[in-house]
Every structure is written in structure tokens, then in C-alpha cells.
Enzyme design. Structure first.
Site, PDB file in Angstrom:
ATOM      1  CE  LYS A 217      -2.625 -12.723 -84.592  1.00  0.00           C
ATOM      2  NZ  LYS A 217      -1.971 -13.462 -83.486  1.00  0.00           N
TER       3      LYS A 217
ATOM      4  CB  SER B 196      -8.998 -21.369 -84.160  1.00  0.00           C
ATOM      5  OG  SER B 196      -9.482 -20.111 -84.563  1.00  0.00           O
TER       6      SER B 196
HETATM    7  C1  LIG Z   1      -8.003 -18.149 -86.797  1.00  0.00           C
HETATM    8  C2  LIG Z   1      -7.075 -17.965 -85.652  1.00  0.00           C
HETATM    9  N1  LIG Z   1      -7.377 -18.545 -84.500  1.00  0.00           N
HETATM   10  C3  LIG Z   1      -6.557 -18.451 -83.432  1.00  0.00           C
HETATM   11  C4  LIG Z   1      -5.378 -17.738 -83.494  1.00  0.00           C
HETATM   12  C5  LIG Z   1      -4.480 -17.721 -82.283  1.00  0.00           C
HETATM   13  O1  LIG Z   1      -4.300 -16.446 -81.724  1.00  0.00           O
HETATM   14  P1  LIG Z   1      -2.923 -16.042 -81.068  1.00  0.00           P
HETATM   15  O2  LIG Z   1      -1.939 -15.819 -82.174  1.00  0.00           O
HETATM   16  O3  LIG Z   1      -3.237 -14.788 -80.346  1.00  0.00           O
HETATM   17  O4  LIG Z   1      -2.471 -17.143 -80.176  1.00  0.00           O
HETATM   18  C6  LIG Z   1      -5.031 -17.119 -84.670  1.00  0.00           C
HETATM   19  C7  LIG Z   1      -3.766 -16.425 -84.767  1.00  0.00           C
HETATM   20  O5  LIG Z   1      -3.055 -16.359 -85.685  1.00  0.00           O
HETATM   21  C8  LIG Z   1      -5.893 -17.225 -85.788  1.00  0.00           C
HETATM   22  O6  LIG Z   1      -5.602 -16.641 -86.953  1.00  0.00           O
END
Ligand SMILES: Cc1ncc(COP(=O)(O)O)c(C=O)c1O
Length: 279
Positions: free
Chosen positions: A15, A232
Site C-alpha cells: 500500500k 492475503s
Molecule cells: C494485506 C493486504 N493484502 C491485500 C490487499 C489488497 O490490495 P488492493 O487494495 O490493492 O486491492 C491489501 C489492501 O489493503 C492489504 O492490506
């Protein structure tokens, strides 16, 4: 298979890029002027990124987050001087979005509200950054890209850039299989406020990963690869492996790329879906 280690950014996550780009674009076009407070709803990595960028550039930062986010999240953002405002934990991240909108609507001139869910600078950071870097590193070798949907900035921006490549690169988005899930950072679109920057026609395919699959893969990455990553990322790698296995079964060559969004140490404190956690 390649894993792009976005946790190596200064704020420790994927981010940093969108947060910096949203601030830079707003400074350039006058939406962010001296004295305005940067306010947004984020319980996680974007908040850390805003906090460090705000501290470095002298911009005051306020974050709205559900009261039940982990102590670590609160401590990291507050370490940069950020002020926290808590929303109802039962309403999750959507409750934080509703509350920040109310606060800004009452006094719009006081704030710069980047709103990562609707800000085109978010996907543009990945279009100009993440996507370009993947192509620079792997060029013609990459055949598949897969990543999870949160705000959707990573998938939208990176996919748009990869789709411009002269050879077809198949880009997949993944979302949690369940509405109530434990893949922090990702959104189950059917049961969430859908981010305005999200265009479901951009990815070639949308797949699902369960919380258990993501969590188990995070454990495996730590134990077998020495990569201590968030859930994630576990979900991303699970999906990438599934694509690779499918290619292998069809005896097709391939090069699958996914993203390591953040590190596992962000998740030490109990999470809201853990049964023992007291709300
Ligand atoms: C740990 C984590 N994984 C995945 C994402 C997903 O990314 P995006 O917001 O670009 O879809 C985020 C976003 O907030 C995140 O903090």
C-alpha cells in the site's frame, strides 16, 4: 512462479505505492493544501503508509478504523503521530468507510479525503509501478498474474499494464470465498461496499480462495520457504500454485506471478474471527 515482495517497501506493504501516489497527485492539483488533515478509513497497511508519508511531509493524518483492529495496527500508526478515530467493530471496514464520510461531510474544507476505494491514483500507482516492474523483471516470460482484491487497486492497475503487453498475459483476480472471512486486506465483493475503482471486466477471471487455504499457505511459506507473510499473501500464493498445477496437468509451460502484500508480523495479535477473541 515468482512472488513480488511488496513487503520490502518502507511501510512494509503493497500500500505504500498507492498512498504516496494519492498524496503526490493531490499536492500537484491543489486538493491537498497546507493545514488540511489527511483522513481516510483504513485499519491496515494504507494507514501505515499514510502515517509515514504524512510524518515525512508534515501532513497531519487521522485514520478511522474499527475499534477491534489489532493493537499492533494502532501502535504502528500512532508511532508516526497519527490520530485514530474508532468505528463500530460490528460494522467492519464498511462501518469505518461510513464514519469517515460523515466526518468529512460535516467539514469538507478541513480535510483531504483520498478515499483509496474511489481514487484513480490508487490503480495508477500499480499501472506505473507494480506492472512496469513485473514486466521489467520478467518481460516475455510471464504468462499469468494473480492477486487478491481489496480496494482492487493492485489488480486493476497491474492488470491494465500487463494487458498492454503484445503477448497475452492472463490476469486473474481472487476474492475470499466466504463473506465472513479471515483474509485481511481482501474483500468479498458480493457482500461489501463495492469500490468505485473496481471494474470486474478488467481481470480475465475471478476466482475464490477460502480463509483456511490462505492461512495454511501462509504457514507453509514461513515453514518451507522462510517467508513470513500475511494471509492475503497466503491466498495469493495458493491461487498461483493452483494455476501452476493446472498448467502442469495440461503439460503447458508457464510463468505465474503474484504479490507478497505484507509480512506476518502485522498479525500477531488476536484477530476478530478467532473464537477466543472478546469483542
Ligand atoms: C494485506 C493486504 N493484502 C491485500 C490487499 C489488497 O490490495 P488492493 O487494495 O490493492 O486491492 C491489501 C489492501 O489493503 C492489504 O492490506
Amino acid at each position: 512462479m515468482y512472488l513480488k515482495l511488496e513487503f520490502a517497501n518502507p511501510g512494509g506493504s503493497v500500500k505504500d505505492r498507492p498512498a504516496l501516489r494519492m498524496v503526490q497527485d493531490a499536492l500537484a492539483d491543489g486538493r491537498l493544501t497546507e493545514g488540511r488533515i489527511l483522513i481516510d478509513s483504513t485499519s491496515g497497511n494504507t494507514g501505515v503508509a499514510y502515517s509515514l508519508i504524512g510524518a515525512a511531509l508534515g501532513i497531519p493524518v487521522q485514520l478511522v478504523m474499527p475499534k477491534n483492529v489489532t493493537k499492533a495496527r494502532k501502535d504502528i500508526t500512532q508511532a508516526f503521530g497519527t490520530e485514530l478515530i474508532y468505528s463500530d467493530p460490528m460494522e467492519g471496514s464498511d462501518g469505518a468507510i461510513r464514519l469517515v464520510r460523515e466526518i468529512v461531510a460535516k467539514d469538507p474544507d478541513k480535510y483531504f479525503y483520498p478515499d483509496q476505494y474511489s481514487n484513480p491514483s490508487n490503480p495508477l500507482a500499480h499501472y506505473d509501478g507494480t506492472g512496469v516492474e513485473i514486466l521489467d523483471a520478467l518481460g516475455d516470460r510471464i504468462t499469468h498474474f494473480v492477486s487478491g482484491l481489496g480496494t482492487s487497486g493492485t489488480v486493476m492497475g497491474t492488470t491494465r499494464r500487463l494487458h498492454e503487453h503484445p503477448r497475452k498475459i492472463r490476469c486473474l483476480a481472487l476474492e475470499p470465498a466466504e463473506a465472513l472471512h479471515g483474509l485481511e486486506g481482501l474483500k468479498h465483493m458480493a457482500s461489501s461496499i463495492v469500490p468505485p475503482i473496481y471494474d470486474p471486466s478488467v481481470p480475465d477471471e475471478i476466482i475464490t480462495v477460502t480463509t483456511e487455504e490462505g492461512w495454511d499457505m501462509s504457514d507453509r511459506l514461513a515453514a518451507e520457504e522462510g517467508l513470513f507473510v500475511g494471509h492475503s499473501t497466503g491466498a495469493n500464493v495458493f491461487a498461483a500454485l493452483r494455476i501452476a498445477e493446472d498448467l502442469h496437468a495440461k503439460k503447458l509451460p508457464g510463468c505465474v506471478v503474484t504479490i507478497a502484500c505484507d509480512r506476518g508480523d502485522r498479525y500477531f495479535a488476536p484477530m476478530k474471527w478467532e473464537k477466543k477473541y472478546v469483542w
